[in-house]
Design an enzyme around this catalytic site. Structure first.
Site, PDB file in Angstrom:
ATOM      1  N   LYS A 135      -2.681   2.173 -44.120  1.00  0.00           N
ATOM      2  CA  LYS A 135      -2.521   0.732 -43.884  1.00  0.00           C
ATOM      3  C   LYS A 135      -3.816   0.013 -44.248  1.00  0.00           C
ATOM      4  O   LYS A 135      -4.878   0.366 -43.757  1.00  0.00           O
ATOM      5  CB  LYS A 135      -2.183   0.460 -42.415  1.00  0.00           C
ATOM      6  CG  LYS A 135      -0.795   0.851 -42.007  1.00  0.00           C
ATOM      7  CD  LYS A 135      -0.481   0.387 -40.606  1.00  0.00           C
ATOM      8  CE  LYS A 135      -1.340   1.089 -39.567  1.00  0.00           C
ATOM      9  NZ  LYS A 135      -0.950   0.731 -38.186  1.00  0.00           N
ATOM     10  N   GLU A 149       0.836  -1.202   0.000  1.00  0.00           N
ATOM     11  CA  GLU A 149       0.000   0.000   0.000  1.00  0.00           C
ATOM     12  C   GLU A 149       0.873   1.256   0.000  1.00  0.00           C
ATOM     13  O   GLU A 149       1.913   1.304   0.648  1.00  0.00           O
ATOM     14  CB  GLU A 149      -0.905   0.031   1.237  1.00  0.00           C
ATOM     15  CG  GLU A 149      -2.058  -0.942   1.190  1.00  0.00           C
ATOM     16  CD  GLU A 149      -2.950  -0.808   2.412  1.00  0.00           C
ATOM     17  OE1 GLU A 149      -2.829   0.196   3.142  1.00  0.00           O
ATOM     18  OE2 GLU A 149      -3.756  -1.727   2.643  1.00  0.00           O
TER      19      GLU A 149
END
Length: 318
Positions: free
Chosen positions: A199, A45
């Site tokens: 493309k 933590e």
């Protein structure tokens, strides 16, 4: 800038994603970085401690949500909460690289829109403003209900190539249709035409074909993108440009994520030089000889001062 800035109500703090850039920004503004620490409990933590009073101050927190993305994001959220509870007047997030920006819409069924979730988390934690650089999807600004100053690195990158005097036969290339606006901005600054890599996959299970829209034969090409991650697109684009007759190919981007096979692909590609910014801190193993890094500290520092003084930042967008 870089002179001492006399306003005790202006504070700049850095978390762990890019402390070197934060120190540069603080130097540009003319103040010292605020004192804070990030530690961890034994279970991982995060614990944050602000080690000076920020009551009534206008605080700027510098943190990119780059790799490790989730760690850096949680650090930021916890820092915002700490600042809010310490009575900061405003909490301004300076996020050079906004992680999760590529998940800005539902591309398939049952997918999250994580860019919106991150915006919600930042706002709910207590941020009052954000300054960021070249978001992958500019419309993410609309996910926030707080003011966003969305800067870009086009001027910085353009000036680099302009100072290199690469000749009159320059062409600025967008590696896809989504980057055309960015390429056009650079082309306008360099007084050069643009080309676009289109493309297409002709049919399923067939390799993508790179079609080039525009004339690149005998030209020096500069590919500009916002993010280079695995470098597949940009290195294939460079190869296609050389095959189409380009004499040299340079590449540049705002955010060098550079994950997986990116470094080897760039090293083995026909790219002469890859120019990146320091929006993301790069470890030593991600440095190669053909790479050069430009600092966005002056741009972000100027934005901080203008926001703090309630001055216009619009000229920084141009």
């Amino acid at each position: 800038m870089s002179n001492e800035y006399f306003d005790p109500k202006l504070k700049i703090f850095s978390l762990n994603s890019n402390r070197e850039l934060a120190e540069e920004i603080a130097k540009e503004v003319g103040i010292e970085l605020g004192k804070s620490s990030v530690t961890h409990f034994s279970d991982g933590e995060i614990q944050i401690n602000i080690e000076e009073s920020i009551r009534g101050c206008h605080v700027y927190v510098i943190q990119s949500t780059s790799n490790p993305v989730n760690q850096n994001l949680m650090e930021l959220l916890i820092m915002i909460d700490a600042l809010k509870r310490a009575s900061a007047a405003t909490i301004n997030i300076v996020m050079p690289y906004y992680g999760y920006a590529r998940q800005d819409r539902k591309a398939r069924s049952r997918e999250p829109i994580t860019a919106k979730l991150v915006a919600n988390l930042i706002e709910t934690a207590g941020a009052t403003r954000m300054i960021t650089l070249d978001m992958h999807a500019p419309q993410i600004q609309g996910f926030f209900d707080i003011p966003i100053d969305h800067l870009n690195a086009v001027r910085l990158l353009s000036d680099y190539f302009s100072e290199r005097h690469l000749g009159d036969d320059l062409v600025v290339v967008s590696p896809d249709h989504g980057g055309v606006t960015r390429a056009r901005k650079m082309a306008d600054r360099l007084k050069a035409p643009i080309a676009i890599i289109d493309k297409r996959r002709p049919r399923p299970n067939v390799a993508e074909v790179m079609n080039i829209v525009g004339n690149v034969e005998g030209k020096v090409c500069i590919i500009i993108d916002d993010i280079i991650d695995t470098a597949g697109t940009i290195t294939l684009a460079a190869k296609a440009l050389r095959e189409a007759g380009a004499t040299k190919v340079y590449a540049c981007c705002s955010h060098p994520v550079l994950s997986g096979p990116a470094m080897k692909r760039i090293e083995d590609s026909p790219i002469e030089k890859l120019v990146v910014t320091n929006s993301i801190a790069l470890p030593e193993e991600k440095w190669i000889d053909k790479m050069e890094q430009l600092s966005v500290a002056a741009l972000l520092g100027e934005a901080i001062v203008r926001v703090h003084e309630n001055a216009s930042v619009s000229s920084l967008f141009e």
